[in-house]
Design a protein around this motif. Structure first.
Motif, PDB file in Angstrom:
ATOM      1  N   LEU A   1       0.897  -1.230   0.111  1.00 19.05           N
ATOM      2  CA  LEU A   1       0.072   0.042   0.042  1.00 19.05           C
ATOM      3  C   LEU A   1       0.721   1.267  -0.088  1.00 19.05           C
ATOM      4  O   LEU A   1       1.835   1.513   0.666  1.00 19.05           O
ATOM      5  N   SER A   2       0.600   2.154  -0.944  1.00 21.63           N
ATOM      6  CA  SER A   2       1.415   3.286  -1.053  1.00 21.63           C
ATOM      7  C   SER A   2       0.484   4.425  -2.121  1.00 21.63           C
ATOM      8  O   SER A   2      -0.619   3.989  -2.650  1.00 21.63           O
ATOM      9  N   ARG A   3       1.106   5.708  -1.890  1.00 23.30           N
ATOM     10  CA  ARG A   3       0.270   6.534  -2.748  1.00 23.30           C
ATOM     11  C   ARG A   3       0.347   6.235  -4.279  1.00 23.30           C
ATOM     12  O   ARG A   3      -0.170   7.004  -5.092  1.00 23.30           O
ATOM     13  N   THR A   4       1.217   5.431  -4.746  1.00 24.44           N
ATOM     14  CA  THR A   4       1.212   5.191  -6.111  1.00 24.44           C
ATOM     15  C   THR A   4       0.109   4.504  -6.764  1.00 24.44           C
ATOM     16  O   THR A   4      -0.271   4.300  -7.734  1.00 24.44           O
ATOM     17  N   LYS A   5      -0.677   3.718  -5.566  1.00 26.53           N
ATOM     18  CA  LYS A   5      -1.706   2.872  -6.149  1.00 26.53           C
ATOM     19  C   LYS A   5      -2.845   3.530  -6.136  1.00 26.53           C
ATOM     20  O   LYS A   5      -3.134   4.578  -5.446  1.00 26.53           O
TER      21      LYS A   5
ATOM     22  N   GLY B   1       3.365   6.515  19.026  1.00 25.96           N
ATOM     23  CA  GLY B   1       2.010   6.458  18.731  1.00 25.96           C
ATOM     24  C   GLY B   1       1.690   5.775  17.348  1.00 25.96           C
ATOM     25  O   GLY B   1       0.831   4.785  17.453  1.00 25.96           O
ATOM     26  N   ALA B   2       2.700   5.900  16.335  1.00 28.41           N
ATOM     27  CA  ALA B   2       2.270   5.070  15.150  1.00 28.41           C
ATOM     28  C   ALA B   2       2.581   3.666  15.279  1.00 28.41           C
ATOM     29  O   ALA B   2       1.746   2.769  14.632  1.00 28.41           O
ATOM     30  N   LYS B   3       3.633   3.222  15.967  1.00 31.52           N
ATOM     31  CA  LYS B   3       3.898   2.018  16.117  1.00 31.52           C
ATOM     32  C   LYS B   3       2.967   1.284  17.331  1.00 31.52           C
ATOM     33  O   LYS B   3       2.652   0.257  17.067  1.00 31.52           O
ATOM     34  N   GLU B   4       2.671   1.828  18.393  1.00 31.19           N
ATOM     35  CA  GLU B   4       1.551   1.116  19.187  1.00 31.19           C
ATOM     36  C   GLU B   4       0.142   1.025  18.530  1.00 31.19           C
ATOM     37  O   GLU B   4      -0.307   0.232  18.923  1.00 31.19           O
ATOM     38  N   LYS B   5      -0.092   1.903  17.877  1.00 24.97           N
ATOM     39  CA  LYS B   5      -1.357   1.898  17.026  1.00 24.97           C
ATOM     40  C   LYS B   5      -1.430   0.443  16.235  1.00 24.97           C
ATOM     41  O   LYS B   5      -2.392  -0.200  16.242  1.00 24.97           O
ATOM     42  N   LEU B   6      -0.379   0.033  15.448  1.00 24.12           N
ATOM     43  CA  LEU B   6      -0.212  -1.051  14.627  1.00 24.12           C
ATOM     44  C   LEU B   6      -0.419  -2.299  15.599  1.00 24.12           C
ATOM     45  O   LEU B   6      -1.178  -3.209  15.295  1.00 24.12           O
ATOM     46  N   ARG B   7       0.280  -2.279  16.735  1.00 25.04           N
ATOM     47  CA  ARG B   7       0.283  -3.388  17.571  1.00 25.04           C
ATOM     48  C   ARG B   7      -1.147  -3.586  18.403  1.00 25.04           C
ATOM     49  O   ARG B   7      -1.373  -4.600  18.805  1.00 25.04           O
ATOM     50  N   GLN B   8      -1.862  -2.626  18.441  1.00 22.93           N
ATOM     51  CA  GLN B   8      -3.097  -2.755  19.083  1.00 22.93           C
ATOM     52  C   GLN B   8      -4.129  -3.240  18.284  1.00 22.93           C
ATOM     53  O   GLN B   8      -5.187  -3.541  18.701  1.00 22.93           O
ATOM     54  N   MET B   9      -3.935  -3.392  17.138  1.00 24.23           N
ATOM     55  CA  MET B   9      -4.846  -4.061  15.980  1.00 24.23           C
ATOM     56  C   MET B   9      -5.208  -5.681  16.274  1.00 24.23           C
ATOM     57  O   MET B   9      -6.027  -6.121  15.927  1.00 24.23           O
TER      58      MET B   9
ATOM     59  N   HIS C   1       2.787   5.026   6.100  1.00 24.13           N
ATOM     60  CA  HIS C   1       1.806   4.950   7.229  1.00 24.13           C
ATOM     61  C   HIS C   1       0.313   4.732   6.686  1.00 24.13           C
ATOM     62  O   HIS C   1      -0.621   4.621   7.584  1.00 24.13           O
ATOM     63  N   LYS C   2       0.045   4.541   5.506  1.00 19.35           N
ATOM     64  CA  LYS C   2      -1.237   4.057   4.823  1.00 19.35           C
ATOM     65  C   LYS C   2      -1.643   3.006   5.656  1.00 19.35           C
ATOM     66  O   LYS C   2      -3.133   2.878   5.833  1.00 19.35           O
ATOM     67  N   ILE C   3      -0.808   1.995   6.098  1.00 20.37           N
ATOM     68  CA  ILE C   3      -1.613   0.752   6.963  1.00 20.37           C
ATOM     69  C   ILE C   3      -2.038   1.111   8.262  1.00 20.37           C
ATOM     70  O   ILE C   3      -2.391   0.327   8.876  1.00 20.37           O
ATOM     71  N   LEU C   4      -1.869   2.283   8.770  1.00 27.67           N
ATOM     72  CA  LEU C   4      -2.124   2.522   9.940  1.00 27.67           C
ATOM     73  C   LEU C   4      -3.677   3.249  10.121  1.00 27.67           C
ATOM     74  O   LEU C   4      -4.203   3.476  11.037  1.00 27.67           O
ATOM     75  N   GLY C   5      -4.092   3.354   8.779  1.00 30.77           N
ATOM     76  CA  GLY C   5      -5.601   3.835   8.824  1.00 30.77           C
ATOM     77  C   GLY C   5      -6.600   3.126   9.561  1.00 30.77           C
ATOM     78  O   GLY C   5      -6.459   1.831   9.559  1.00 30.77           O
ATOM     79  N   LYS C   6      -7.613   3.629   9.870  1.00 31.64           N
ATOM     80  CA  LYS C   6      -8.731   2.973  10.535  1.00 31.64           C
ATOM     81  C   LYS C   6      -9.416   2.036   9.533  1.00 31.64           C
ATOM     82  O   LYS C   6     -10.055   1.049  10.164  1.00 31.64           O
ATOM     83  N   ASN C   7      -9.532   2.018   8.336  1.00 36.54           N
ATOM     84  CA  ASN C   7     -10.061   1.211   7.326  1.00 36.54           C
ATOM     85  C   ASN C   7      -9.230   0.076   6.999  1.00 36.54           C
ATOM     86  O   ASN C   7      -9.523  -0.798   6.080  1.00 36.54           O
ATOM     87  N   VAL C   8      -7.965  -0.075   7.583  1.00 40.34           N
ATOM     88  CA  VAL C   8      -7.098  -1.135   7.530  1.00 40.34           C
ATOM     89  C   VAL C   8      -7.490  -2.265   8.664  1.00 40.34           C
ATOM     90  O   VAL C   8      -7.062  -1.825   9.585  1.00 40.34           O
TER      91      VAL C   8
END
Length: 463
Positions: A59-63, A113-121, A87-94
């Motif tokens: 996932l990136s801005r090129t898609k 915050g970015a690292k903990e957000k993904l771990r909490q998924m 950072h796109k994979i940190l979005g709420k819709n992922v």
């Protein structure tokens, strides 16, 4: 945390972990800071795992929006095994169906915050961070023993240290000679400046010094297709010099580039300079790094320390020593908060370290105690509320004294009953007499509500 010098191909070392996670039916997320690095990892993992029934997406801005929507739907359905993205994979819709392994590359580029957000998924996600220069907070965790640290010390064969030199803006002869020497051996040059408006001026200056040079400009504000076209042209040796911002810091691997000139080097962090220096020296040729700064008298003390550290620790695998210097210059940050650097000004560093070490030891003791057998058999007093289990507990603990606690203690419907209140006070007095002696260990049966013991604990604290 896996530390390795920049050209050590750390991502290749993660392939066995990917295979283990996939064998267990788990999904893997790879978080990277830039689009270029995302595409590079996508190609690397696709090549390495081409013989396995694994689906890899990025996932990136090129898609396009349509491709992103389809990718997210397949990810939630469990059809994608490995997802690589910025950072796109940190979005709420992922949403992952069963995330089991999180790999963070260039960990120093992400906030807490970015690292903990993904771990909490997902619960119980194993995390592996890759870095060449750990940020002070991460390094402090490793030094305290709160996080494991593995170091790759063995460099690839036929690699040489990058010769690092600090020069000023007036040293045009050195810059001219460096570019000409690199072009004479059919090599290429990076020129880095983080101010986009300065890139055309630098290009004009280079063309004035070396009119025969072929130059190209690239930066993050260019359209995606135009930037990729510029990078591909440079990779294909259509240009001699790439003038860019720090977009080349992560994910650009061109062995033919062995000279880098960094403008305004005093404004970069120590890890940033080390990362940029790691863009060269990726072949069996001698590489050079020139740090362009104002006169030393105009630099701050911290800037001088950073530049001296970079020129001192120039050997292969010296990134860990640079990280220690960075920890000393910037401070360890907040272990319990989001600050990843900074000093403990009010409390004092020694006091903070002592308190932190005590907290880590307490957590370790609690974890070891949680794995030990139940202490009921060695207890002197056992509180029970149900007569039905009293006989069995007496057989299991023949030396213990049992204190009956009526279940009415926890029945809120009888809270206004005088008889119930009398029974409550008598029971609490008995428990208080037992708890006053610190040598007496009391185990509360699981059937009792904790509210029956809390008044006793408060009385002890007051006494």
């Amino acid at each position: 945390t896996l530390y390795g010098y920049l050209p050590y191909n750390q991502e290749v070392r993660t392939v066995p972990l990917l295979q283990k996670a996939l064998e267990d039916g788990k999904q893997v997320a790879v978080l990277v800071p830039t689009t270029i690095l995302s595409l590079q990892h996508y190609r690397t993992f696709s090549h390495r795992l081409r013989e396995f029934p694994v689906r890899i997406e990025h996932l990136s801005r090129t898609k396009s929006t349509r491709d992103v929507t389809a990718t997210l739907a397949d990810l939630e359905a469990g059809k994608i095994d490995i997802l690589i993205g910025t950072h796109k994979i940190l979005g709420k819709n992922v949403k992952f169906k069963d995330l089991g392994l999180l790999i963070i590359d260039e960990e120093q580029k992400f906030g807490v915050g970015a690292k903990e957000k993904l771990r909490q998924m997902s619960v119980n996600v194993d995390t592996l961070t890759l870095t060449a220069t750990p940020i002070p907070r991460t390094l402090q965790f490793s030094l305290l023993g709160a996080r494991d640290l593995s170091i790759i010390n063995t460099p690839p064969p036929n690699r040489y240290p990058v010769q690092t030199e600090t020069i000023t803006l007036d040293d045009e002869d050195i810059i001219k000679e460096a570019i000409q020497i690199e072009m004479q051996r059919n090599g290429q040059v990076y020129v880095v400046c983080n101010r986009i408006e300065m890139l055309p001026r630098i290009e004009n200056r280079i063309l004035r010094l070396c009119p025969e040079a072929r130059t190209i400009i690239a930066h993050g504000q260019m359209p995606a297709g135009e930037m990729e076209e510029a990078l591909e042209g440079f990779i294909n040796y259509d240009y001699d010099i790439l003038i860019s911002t720090t977009i080349i810091e992560s994910g650009v691997d061109i062995p033919n580039v062995n000279t880098i000139i960094i403008h305004s080097a005093q404004n970069y962090g120590l890890s940033d300079l080390h990362q940029l220096r790691g863009r060269v020296g990726r072949s069996n040729r001698k590489a050079y790094c020139y740090l362009v700064t104002p006169e030393k008298e105009l630099l701050t003390s911290d800037a001088r320390r950073r530049l001296n550290a970079l020129t001192t620790f120039a050997e292969l695998g010296s990134g860990f020593q640079l990280a220690m210097q960075d920890l000393d210059i910037r401070g360890a940050g907040n272990m319990l908060g989001a600050e990843q650097s900074g000093f403990i000004a009010d409390l004092g560093y020694d006091t903070y370290q002592r308190i932190l070490n005590e907290a880590v030891e307490e957590i370790r003791e609690e974890m070891s105690e949680s794995n030990s057998p139940s202490p009921i058999a060695n207890s002197q007093f056992i509180v029970v509320t149900e007569s039905g289990i009293l006989h069995e507990m007496q057989k299991a603990c023949p030396k213990a004294e049992f204190i009956p606690v009526p279940a009415i203690l926890n029945d809120s419907t009888h809270s206004n009953c005088n008889e119930c209140e009398y029974m409550r006070m008598c029971t609490l007095e008995n428990l208080y007499d037992c708890l006053q002696n610190e040598s007496n260990e009391i185990v509360v049966d699981e059937t009792i509500a904790k509210d029956a013991i809390r008044p006793i604990q408060r009385m002890l604290e007051m006494s």
